[in-house]
Design a protein around this motif. Structure first.
Motif, PDB file in Angstrom:
ATOM      1  N   SER A  58      -4.243   7.268   2.401  1.00 23.94           N
ATOM      2  CA  SER A  58      -4.687   5.880   2.297  1.00 23.94           C
ATOM      3  C   SER A  58      -4.861   5.343   3.710  1.00 23.94           C
ATOM      4  O   SER A  58      -3.999   5.550   4.576  1.00 23.94           O
ATOM      5  CB  SER A  58      -3.653   5.039   1.535  1.00 23.94           C
ATOM      6  OG  SER A  58      -4.104   3.702   1.407  1.00 23.94           O
ATOM      7  N   ARG A  73      -2.449 -11.381  -0.078  1.00 22.53           N
ATOM      8  CA  ARG A  73      -3.661 -12.078   0.364  1.00 22.53           C
ATOM      9  C   ARG A  73      -4.236 -11.549   1.668  1.00 22.53           C
ATOM     10  O   ARG A  73      -5.426 -11.415   1.828  1.00 22.53           O
ATOM     11  CB  ARG A  73      -3.359 -13.576   0.545  1.00 22.53           C
ATOM     12  CG  ARG A  73      -3.771 -14.414  -0.628  1.00 22.53           C
ATOM     13  CD  ARG A  73      -3.685 -15.879  -0.364  1.00 22.53           C
ATOM     14  NE  ARG A  73      -2.898 -16.267   0.784  1.00 22.53           N
ATOM     15  CZ  ARG A  73      -2.596 -17.509   1.075  1.00 22.53           C
ATOM     16  NH1 ARG A  73      -2.989 -18.462   0.269  1.00 22.53           N
ATOM     17  NH2 ARG A  73      -1.882 -17.818   2.139  1.00 22.53           N
ATOM     18  N   THR A 129       0.829  -1.208   0.000  1.00 20.52           N
ATOM     19  CA  THR A 129       0.000   0.000   0.000  1.00 20.52           C
ATOM     20  C   THR A 129       0.859   1.252   0.000  1.00 20.52           C
ATOM     21  O   THR A 129       0.560   2.232  -0.686  1.00 20.52           O
ATOM     22  CB  THR A 129      -0.946  -0.008   1.214  1.00 20.52           C
ATOM     23  OG1 THR A 129      -1.711  -1.214   1.208  1.00 20.52           O
ATOM     24  CG2 THR A 129      -1.888   1.183   1.179  1.00 20.52           C
ATOM     25  N   ARG A 183      -6.897   1.885   5.913  1.00 25.63           N
ATOM     26  CA  ARG A 183      -7.699   0.665   5.775  1.00 25.63           C
ATOM     27  C   ARG A 183      -9.186   0.999   5.855  1.00 25.63           C
ATOM     28  O   ARG A 183      -9.616   1.727   6.739  1.00 25.63           O
ATOM     29  CB  ARG A 183      -7.300  -0.346   6.851  1.00 25.63           C
ATOM     30  CG  ARG A 183      -5.911  -0.900   6.602  1.00 25.63           C
ATOM     31  CD  ARG A 183      -5.489  -1.933   7.601  1.00 25.63           C
ATOM     32  NE  ARG A 183      -4.154  -2.436   7.277  1.00 25.63           N
ATOM     33  CZ  ARG A 183      -3.498  -3.320   8.004  1.00 25.63           C
ATOM     34  NH1 ARG A 183      -4.044  -3.820   9.109  1.00 25.63           N
ATOM     35  NH2 ARG A 183      -2.291  -3.721   7.639  1.00 25.63           N
ATOM     36  N   GLU A 184      -9.936   0.467   4.935  1.00 25.50           N
ATOM     37  CA  GLU A 184     -11.351   0.814   4.810  1.00 25.50           C
ATOM     38  C   GLU A 184     -12.110   0.581   6.113  1.00 25.50           C
ATOM     39  O   GLU A 184     -12.971   1.372   6.495  1.00 25.50           O
ATOM     40  CB  GLU A 184     -11.965   0.002   3.671  1.00 25.50           C
ATOM     41  CG  GLU A 184     -13.328   0.469   3.237  1.00 25.50           C
ATOM     42  CD  GLU A 184     -13.816  -0.269   2.009  1.00 25.50           C
ATOM     43  OE1 GLU A 184     -14.613   0.315   1.263  1.00 25.50           O
ATOM     44  OE2 GLU A 184     -13.403  -1.437   1.794  1.00 25.50           O
ATOM     45  N   PRO A 215      -6.010  -5.985   3.983  1.00 21.35           N
ATOM     46  CA  PRO A 215      -7.397  -5.591   3.733  1.00 21.35           C
ATOM     47  C   PRO A 215      -7.482  -4.454   2.723  1.00 21.35           C
ATOM     48  O   PRO A 215      -6.487  -3.826   2.376  1.00 21.35           O
ATOM     49  CB  PRO A 215      -7.869  -5.123   5.119  1.00 21.35           C
ATOM     50  CG  PRO A 215      -6.629  -4.686   5.816  1.00 21.35           C
ATOM     51  CD  PRO A 215      -5.516  -5.538   5.293  1.00 21.35           C
ATOM     52  N   ALA A 216      -8.703  -4.189   2.271  1.00 24.70           N
ATOM     53  CA  ALA A 216      -8.941  -3.124   1.293  1.00 24.70           C
ATOM     54  C   ALA A 216      -8.543  -1.776   1.871  1.00 24.70           C
ATOM     55  O   ALA A 216      -8.735  -1.500   3.057  1.00 24.70           O
ATOM     56  CB  ALA A 216     -10.409  -3.115   0.893  1.00 24.70           C
ATOM     57  N   THR A 247     -11.501   2.796  -3.673  1.00 18.85           N
ATOM     58  CA  THR A 247     -11.037   1.684  -2.845  1.00 18.85           C
ATOM     59  C   THR A 247     -10.038   0.861  -3.643  1.00 18.85           C
ATOM     60  O   THR A 247     -10.246   0.608  -4.834  1.00 18.85           O
ATOM     61  CB  THR A 247     -12.214   0.802  -2.402  1.00 18.85           C
ATOM     62  OG1 THR A 247     -13.153   1.604  -1.676  1.00 18.85           O
ATOM     63  CG2 THR A 247     -11.748  -0.326  -1.486  1.00 18.85           C
ATOM     64  N   TRP A 248      -8.958   0.475  -2.974  1.00 19.59           N
ATOM     65  CA  TRP A 248      -7.909  -0.302  -3.642  1.00 19.59           C
ATOM     66  C   TRP A 248      -7.655  -1.581  -2.841  1.00 19.59           C
ATOM     67  O   TRP A 248      -7.589  -1.548  -1.605  1.00 19.59           O
ATOM     68  CB  TRP A 248      -6.624   0.518  -3.728  1.00 19.59           C
ATOM     69  CG  TRP A 248      -5.503  -0.186  -4.432  1.00 19.59           C
ATOM     70  CD1 TRP A 248      -5.415  -0.475  -5.754  1.00 19.59           C
ATOM     71  CD2 TRP A 248      -4.293  -0.686  -3.839  1.00 19.59           C
ATOM     72  NE1 TRP A 248      -4.228  -1.116  -6.035  1.00 19.59           N
ATOM     73  CE2 TRP A 248      -3.520  -1.259  -4.875  1.00 19.59           C
ATOM     74  CE3 TRP A 248      -3.787  -0.695  -2.534  1.00 19.59           C
ATOM     75  CZ2 TRP A 248      -2.269  -1.836  -4.647  1.00 19.59           C
ATOM     76  CZ3 TRP A 248      -2.554  -1.269  -2.302  1.00 19.59           C
ATOM     77  CH2 TRP A 248      -1.802  -1.834  -3.346  1.00 19.59           C
ATOM     78  N   HIS A 249      -7.495  -2.695  -3.545  1.00 17.75           N
ATOM     79  CA  HIS A 249      -7.231  -3.972  -2.904  1.00 17.75           C
ATOM     80  C   HIS A 249      -5.768  -4.357  -3.122  1.00 17.75           C
ATOM     81  O   HIS A 249      -5.366  -4.633  -4.254  1.00 17.75           O
ATOM     82  CB  HIS A 249      -8.159  -5.059  -3.443  1.00 17.75           C
ATOM     83  CG  HIS A 249      -9.604  -4.827  -3.116  1.00 17.75           C
ATOM     84  ND1 HIS A 249     -10.187  -5.283  -1.956  1.00 17.75           N
ATOM     85  CD2 HIS A 249     -10.557  -4.135  -3.779  1.00 17.75           C
ATOM     86  CE1 HIS A 249     -11.450  -4.903  -1.922  1.00 17.75           C
ATOM     87  NE2 HIS A 249     -11.701  -4.204  -3.010  1.00 17.75           N
TER      88      HIS A 249
END
Length: 201
Positions: free
Chosen positions: A150, A185, A35, A152-153, A188-189, A179-181
């Motif tokens: 940025s 793995r 991120t 975390r959602e 989080p978004a 929103t970015w993923h």
């Protein structure tokens, strides 16, 4: 028990200190890396841009910014994180591309209209007074300077629209949200936002 858990989390991630802070820094360096690098790409600092990185933690995004810009400033309230970032970014500091100092989003210590780009990743949720911090970031940005946030959602209970309204209220323009993923793995978004300090007419 809940109070103890909150204190431990604060020492790890809130304002890292001691051995727990160093552990938290290692976890952040791994978990936030994608991120942070993505945020730097989005902010797109040029070589001559002055870049302010708010709360760089162990310095992954800070290093990415200093590879693009020769004038990067990292402000961080945690002594443990400052030490980790100095170690990680030592070659860039020696080359004069980067300097680190204590500070917060609400108290950056930077002159008025002295910064071209502000980047903050995964620390907005820790700002005690978000409107005051946004006013400070608006103050230090030059007219036409850009802000990239940025977080975390899940850490934005009121959502991106409420944050965008606060950004507008602080005097920013051209506010965009998405929103970015992250490609990892377990990450989080991320809720992300860009804005520009309105240029003078």
């Amino acid at each position: 028990m809940e109070r103890i858990a909150r204190q431990l989390l604060a020492k790890c991630f809130g304002r890292p200190s001691g051995p727990l802070g160093r552990l938290g820094g290692r976890l952040m360096a791994h978990g936030n890396a994608a991120t942070e690098r993505h945020a730097v790409i989005l902010a797109a600092p040029a070589e001559q841009d002055v870049v302010l990185v708010v709360g760089p933690g162990p310095g992954v995004g800070l290093a990415a910014a200093a590879e693009r810009s020769a004038h990067v400033i990292g402000i961080e309230p945690s002594d443990v994180m400052l030490a980790m970032a100095r170690r990680r970014c030592a070659p860039l500091i020696r080359r004069g591309r980067l300097r680190l100092s204590p500070g917060t989003a609400a108290r950056t210590g930077q002159p008025d209209a002295s910064v071209d780009v502000v980047i903050s990743v995964n620390n907005l949720q820790l700002w005690p007074d978000v409107p005051a911090a946004l006013a400070e970031l608006h103050r230090v940005l030059r007219p036409g300077g850009r802000l990239l946030l940025s977080v975390r959602e899940k850490w934005l209970p009121s959502g991106l629209s409420a944050l965008a309204a606060m950004i507008h209220a602080a005097g920013f323009d051209t506010v965009r949200t998405w929103t970015w993923h992250p490609p990892t793995r377990m990450a989080p978004a991320a809720a992300q936002l860009s804005a520009i300090r309105t240029p003078r007419p």
